[in-house]
Design an enzyme around this catalytic site. Structure first.
Site, mmCIF file in Angstrom:
data_model
loop_
_atom_site.group_PDB
_atom_site.id
_atom_site.type_symbol
_atom_site.label_atom_id
_atom_site.label_comp_id
_atom_site.label_asym_id
_atom_site.label_seq_id
_atom_site.Cartn_x
_atom_site.Cartn_y
_atom_site.Cartn_z
ATOM 1 C CB SER A 23 -1.396 -0.199 0.845
ATOM 2 O OG SER A 23 -1.454 1.411 1.202
ATOM 3 C CD GLU A 24 -0.876 3.457 -3.182
ATOM 4 O OE1 GLU A 24 -1.141 2.532 -3.100
ATOM 5 O OE2 GLU A 24 -1.390 4.515 -3.769
#
Lengths: 218, 220, 218, 220
Positions: free
Chosen positions: C45-46
């Site tokens: 998840s960035e």
């Protein structure tokens, strides 16, 4: 008091409580032992720690904890360790309050050469170029001459470490401040005259009407 | 799919002439058994990107002494008289890079950046051949990214997946290099079960690690 | 099987064991639920984690752990968390094996537009531009048309996300691979003909002599 | 010299018109009491550098809703209809930056770099007004450093000196911003004695922190 201790003691007076300080290998390292009472600073070692300290006693060395020369060190409570990019982020980003470095030559513009002697000594710049370019305050701690040859010169013949003007030069003879007008003689060592300093300096010095004696105890 | 390999096997992946990034600072944080094995397998013509070459008998210095190295890119060789001798004699190419610049160039390689602008080196010999860029009155040098074929990494602990933790000043260039090489070979002091290293303590995420060198059995 | 599930299942077949995968918000997120047996991948998840997972049960949410949309997530054993620079270092540096993103338009050169509709929707590009520029493989998972208007077009009218050619387009009708010769029709969905796909596509498609049916179970 | 300050005192240092970096991602890792207090003190004309503006009633979104913000530099405003409305109506300037580029620009500011070269945005509207630099056949955009007057940081734990630890995805932009601002104000969930956070777990070293907001006394 020997010359190196005098220099170290005088440099130590420049440090302020809470400062982040990087001390170069050799003479500058001695500054740590001469902090004035009540002045707590944090020492950075550029290989990746803030809060370095001496190894408290023989046998307490740790293989994973050394200074930039590879010698074992200790750490204070509240130390922090990090990678080399972060270490130089602290240096280059203006978070380092003071760096104390040795010097080979300094010129009238306050520019330092301290990383190589062409054809003789090619150690590499290590962290010196980043330290001189990035620290808020650069103090050069060195002996005034090398085998009788002045190290403070009109123009550096040796390759520069940085074009940034250093903030203060402390030698066993004098404290000199590079300014935009030139090198100003700020203090002389106990027992040293202005004439002594001028005789051993290869650059023009601006001499104020009164030059006090370095405030260093015996 | 375990990443754990025998020391010989891991190092056998490295061909002569390879470009290596090797972690460590004066030997602290340099993977000792990987260096031993590079020497034992008689690797040649290596390009080594590292902070320094330590001393002639320590860490990366041993590769230089064995003449396994064709080119060094480092910030400091002052503690290794043999590297200096080989450089002056023209036996080994040495590219000297300011330490902070070296760190950023390695990082840029691993982070997909073409390079960075740094004030370090402006007006010095370091500037030669480089692009100067002025922004808001400050002059910077454009320093380009470095990459490698292999990174040789020393970690304090690895879990079975390859998540890595480092200790104190042995961290130095290791996590940066673990991002910047095609193949990442890790020598860890300890290998521990997954979950022993909590997510916030992982410095190098497992997805970066290709190969974890099994511990030498010293007893039994 | 509804259209979105079909797309998610087909995309899931592209993932390989050990891949680092980033799934965009919306349809792409559904891919996680359809991994083939034995294929374990790591989801990034960035906002700063590798190893995201669903919250295992209600009440196990953690305030400090969310996806890029701000919704609570869980994590697998062996997850790692880090800052935003590191997160995008993984993406930009070629360490991310696959990104699956939604699309507004894709053109004949395989270029994606998915971040704004001028004058209507200005959400910002978030991480999309970095993901499309940096991931080893970019898969666009989207419905073939928007209210009857083809989304696969000769040339994007909407602002591009990146000039990089995406690697695969998966819709409820077809699997299309952008190549240097153009868009190649690789598969059709069960019950869909080549003619159906061509009728709903606004760009030229290269149609091989045999176009197999998507290998997705019911 | 303690860095601990009362909430009012800490926030009172921030003048109207200041440039703030505020940590957080959709409100996760955004310092809640600092936002409360900015609102209570009625700050105006702020420039906010942050990943996003969350939602109208969450985190940084609350500053936008209260019209305390003149300019936003962010990667995403899609979850905040009020920011979009103010942008389209010309009430608030919004500068949209790709998320990875925003992270590197903040980092560059804090790390003393003039900027970085990134492939992200080449050939898109992001390229407008920027320098293109080609290296070895790849085109990059030169993206310049960002700095701020104040950074408002949310940490999981701080020790008395100001060493900081973050938790999971609440870390995000916080450690980068703690490097890039003149004055760093930290709201920590817990304040612990020196030594509780070991050196390898410190993410933001104490020397970067100027001010640590005292915990609200919720009991007694």
């Amino acid at each position: 008091m020997d010359e190196k201790t005098l220099i170290a003691k005088r440099v130590a007076l420049e440090l302020r409580p809470g400062n982040l300080v990087n001390l170069g290998i050799g003479l500058p390292t001695m500054v740590a032992a001469h902090l004035p009472t009540g002045v707590n600073v944090f020492f950075q070692s550029e290989n990746g720690i803030v809060g370095m300290a001496p190894v408290p006693e023989p046998g307490a060395e740790n293989e994973d904890l050394s200074d930039a020369g590879g010698s074992p060190i200790g750490a204070v409570p509240g130390a922090a360790s990090f990678d080399s990019a972060m270490s130089f982020g602290l240096i280059r980003g203006g978070h380092l309050d003071v760096t104390v470095l040795g010097g080979l030559q300094i010129d009238e513009e306050g520019r330092l050469a301290n990383w190589m002697v062409p054809g003789k000594m090619v150690p590499g710049m290590g962290g010196a170029m980043d330290l001189v370019s990035g620290a808020k305050r650069v103090i050069v701690a060195m002996q005034h001459s090398a085998k009788g040859t002045p190290k403070i010169v009109k123009r550096c013949e040796l390759p520069l470490t940085s074009v940034r003007r250093v903030d203060l030069i402390v030698t066993e003879l004098a404290v000199i401040e590079p300014t935009d007008k030139g090198l100003v003689l700020r203090e002389v060592a106990p027992g040293v005259t202005v004439a002594d300093v001028l005789a051993q300096t290869g650059a023009e010095l601006i001499v104020p009407s009164a030059v006090p004696t370095m405030p260093v105890g015996a | 799919m375990s990443k754990v390999r025998k020391l010989e096997e891991a190092v056998a992946m490295i061909p002569d002439g390879a470009v290596l990034m090797i972690g460590g600072f004066m030997g602290v944080g340099t993977p000792p058994h990987l260096i031993d094995e590079l020497l034992r397998q008689g690797k040649r013509d290596l390009t080594v990107i590292a902070n320094d070459t330590a001393r002639p008998t320590v860490g990366i210095g041993r590769l230089v002494t064995a003449k396994a190295v064709r080119k060094v890119i480092a910030s400091h060789i002052g503690t290794n008289s043999e590297t200096q001798r080989q450089m002056i004699a023209g036996e080994t190419m040495v590219d000297l890079v300011p330490q902070g610049t070296l760190a950023e160039r390695v990082r840029a390689g691993g982070f997909g950046l073409g390079g960075v602008l740094t004030p370090t080196g402006v007006g010095t010999v370091v500037e030669e051949g480089k692009q100067r860029i002025e922004l808001d009155g400050t002059v910077y040098l454009l320093e380009t990214a470095l990459k490698a074929d292999f990174a040789l990494i020393a970690a304090k602990r690895a879990d079975y997946l390859g998540n890595l933790e480092y200790a104190l000043t042995a961290r130095n260039f290791n996590p940066l290099m673990a991002m910047a090489a095609e193949t990442v070979i890790v020598e860890a002091e300890d290998i521990v079960p997954v979950g022993v290293i909590p997510p916030d303590s992982v410095v190098t995420p497992n997805v970066l690690v290709d190969c974890l060198v099994a511990k030498e059995r010293r007893h039994g």
